[in-house]
Design a protein around this motif. Structure first.
Motif, short mmCIF file in Angstrom:
data_model
loop_
_atom_site.label_atom_id
_atom_site.label_comp_id
_atom_site.label_asym_id
_atom_site.label_seq_id
_atom_site.Cartn_x
_atom_site.Cartn_y
_atom_site.Cartn_z
N ALA A 276 -46.39 72.19 -62.06
CA ALA A 276 -46.57 71.48 -60.79
C ALA A 276 -46.43 69.97 -60.99
N PRO A 277 -45.47 69.34 -60.32
CA PRO A 277 -45.39 67.88 -60.39
C PRO A 277 -46.65 67.26 -59.80
N VAL A 278 -47.10 66.17 -60.39
CA VAL A 278 -48.24 65.42 -59.87
C VAL A 278 -47.73 64.06 -59.43
N ILE A 279 -47.98 63.73 -58.18
CA ILE A 279 -47.61 62.42 -57.64
C ILE A 279 -48.90 61.64 -57.45
N MET A 280 -49.02 60.53 -58.16
CA MET A 280 -50.19 59.66 -58.05
C MET A 280 -50.03 58.76 -56.83
N MET A 281 -51.15 58.53 -56.13
CA MET A 281 -51.14 57.66 -54.95
C MET A 281 -52.24 56.62 -55.10
N THR A 282 -51.93 55.41 -54.70
CA THR A 282 -52.95 54.36 -54.68
C THR A 282 -52.51 53.26 -53.73
N GLY A 283 -53.48 52.57 -53.19
CA GLY A 283 -53.20 51.44 -52.33
C GLY A 283 -53.16 50.13 -53.11
N VAL A 284 -53.35 50.21 -54.41
CA VAL A 284 -53.40 49.01 -55.25
C VAL A 284 -52.13 48.94 -56.09
N HIS A 285 -51.45 47.80 -56.06
CA HIS A 285 -50.27 47.60 -56.89
C HIS A 285 -50.72 47.28 -58.30
N ASP A 286 -50.41 48.15 -59.23
CA ASP A 286 -50.82 47.96 -60.62
C ASP A 286 -49.75 48.56 -61.53
N LEU A 287 -48.87 47.71 -62.05
CA LEU A 287 -47.75 48.17 -62.87
C LEU A 287 -48.23 48.88 -64.13
N GLU A 288 -49.26 48.36 -64.77
CA GLU A 288 -49.78 48.99 -65.99
C GLU A 288 -50.30 50.40 -65.70
N LEU A 289 -50.97 50.56 -64.58
CA LEU A 289 -51.48 51.88 -64.20
C LEU A 289 -50.32 52.83 -63.91
N ALA B 134 -49.63 56.27 -65.88
CA ALA B 134 -49.55 57.54 -65.15
C ALA B 134 -48.27 58.30 -65.52
N ILE B 135 -47.17 57.60 -65.59
CA ILE B 135 -45.89 58.24 -65.96
C ILE B 135 -45.97 58.78 -67.39
N LYS B 136 -46.55 57.99 -68.28
CA LYS B 136 -46.70 58.43 -69.68
C LYS B 136 -47.58 59.68 -69.78
N LEU B 137 -48.56 59.79 -68.89
CA LEU B 137 -49.47 60.93 -68.89
C LEU B 137 -48.90 62.15 -68.16
N GLY B 138 -47.69 61.99 -67.61
CA GLY B 138 -47.05 63.16 -67.00
C GLY B 138 -46.89 63.13 -65.51
N ALA B 139 -47.25 62.05 -64.84
CA ALA B 139 -47.04 62.00 -63.40
C ALA B 139 -45.55 62.01 -63.08
N ALA B 140 -45.16 62.73 -62.06
CA ALA B 140 -43.76 62.78 -61.65
C ALA B 140 -43.37 61.51 -60.92
N ASP B 141 -44.34 60.88 -60.27
CA ASP B 141 -44.07 59.64 -59.53
C ASP B 141 -45.40 58.95 -59.31
N PHE B 142 -45.33 57.67 -58.93
CA PHE B 142 -46.51 56.87 -58.71
C PHE B 142 -46.30 56.06 -57.47
#
Length: 100
Positions: free
Chosen positions: A75-88, A92-100
């Motif tokens: 299952a792809p995981v798409i992370m969502m946040t209202g905060v712009h954080d390039l490091e995060l 997230a991508i390194k940990l396997g998120a399909a998108d952020f």
């Protein structure tokens, strides 16, 4: 039967809007407003897609991400946040998120 989507989001309005959108597309939607509730659903249900908020009342989505990927590797995981954080986003991508 359509896709099964798990939405882990504590903002009730956003959670409902996303759920209605995907239900209108024929998906079966499950929702949780906390990390623990999201993990419980992921452990008992087969999901096709996970939408994961970063800031939750009982933890951060980035901490939940590896556990979800282990439970639901297809299952792809798409992370969502209202905060712009390039490091995060990179983490997230390194940990396997399909998108952020």
């Amino acid at each position: 039967m359509g896709a099964v989507i798990l939405i882990i989001e504590d903002d009730a309005s956003l959670q409902q809007m996303l759920a209605l959108h995907f239900e209108d597309q024929g998906a079966r939607v499950m929702t949780a407003d906390r990390c623990a509730a999201g993990m419980a659903l992921a452990q008992t249900e087969s999901v096709d897609l996970i939408l994961l908020d970063q800031q939750l009342p009982d933890g951060e989505g980035i901490g939940l991400l590896p556990r979800l990927r282990n439970l639901c590797p297809e299952a792809p995981v798409i992370m969502m946040t209202g905060v712009h954080d390039l490091e995060l986003a990179i983490e997230a991508i390194k940990l396997g998120a399909a998108d952020f």
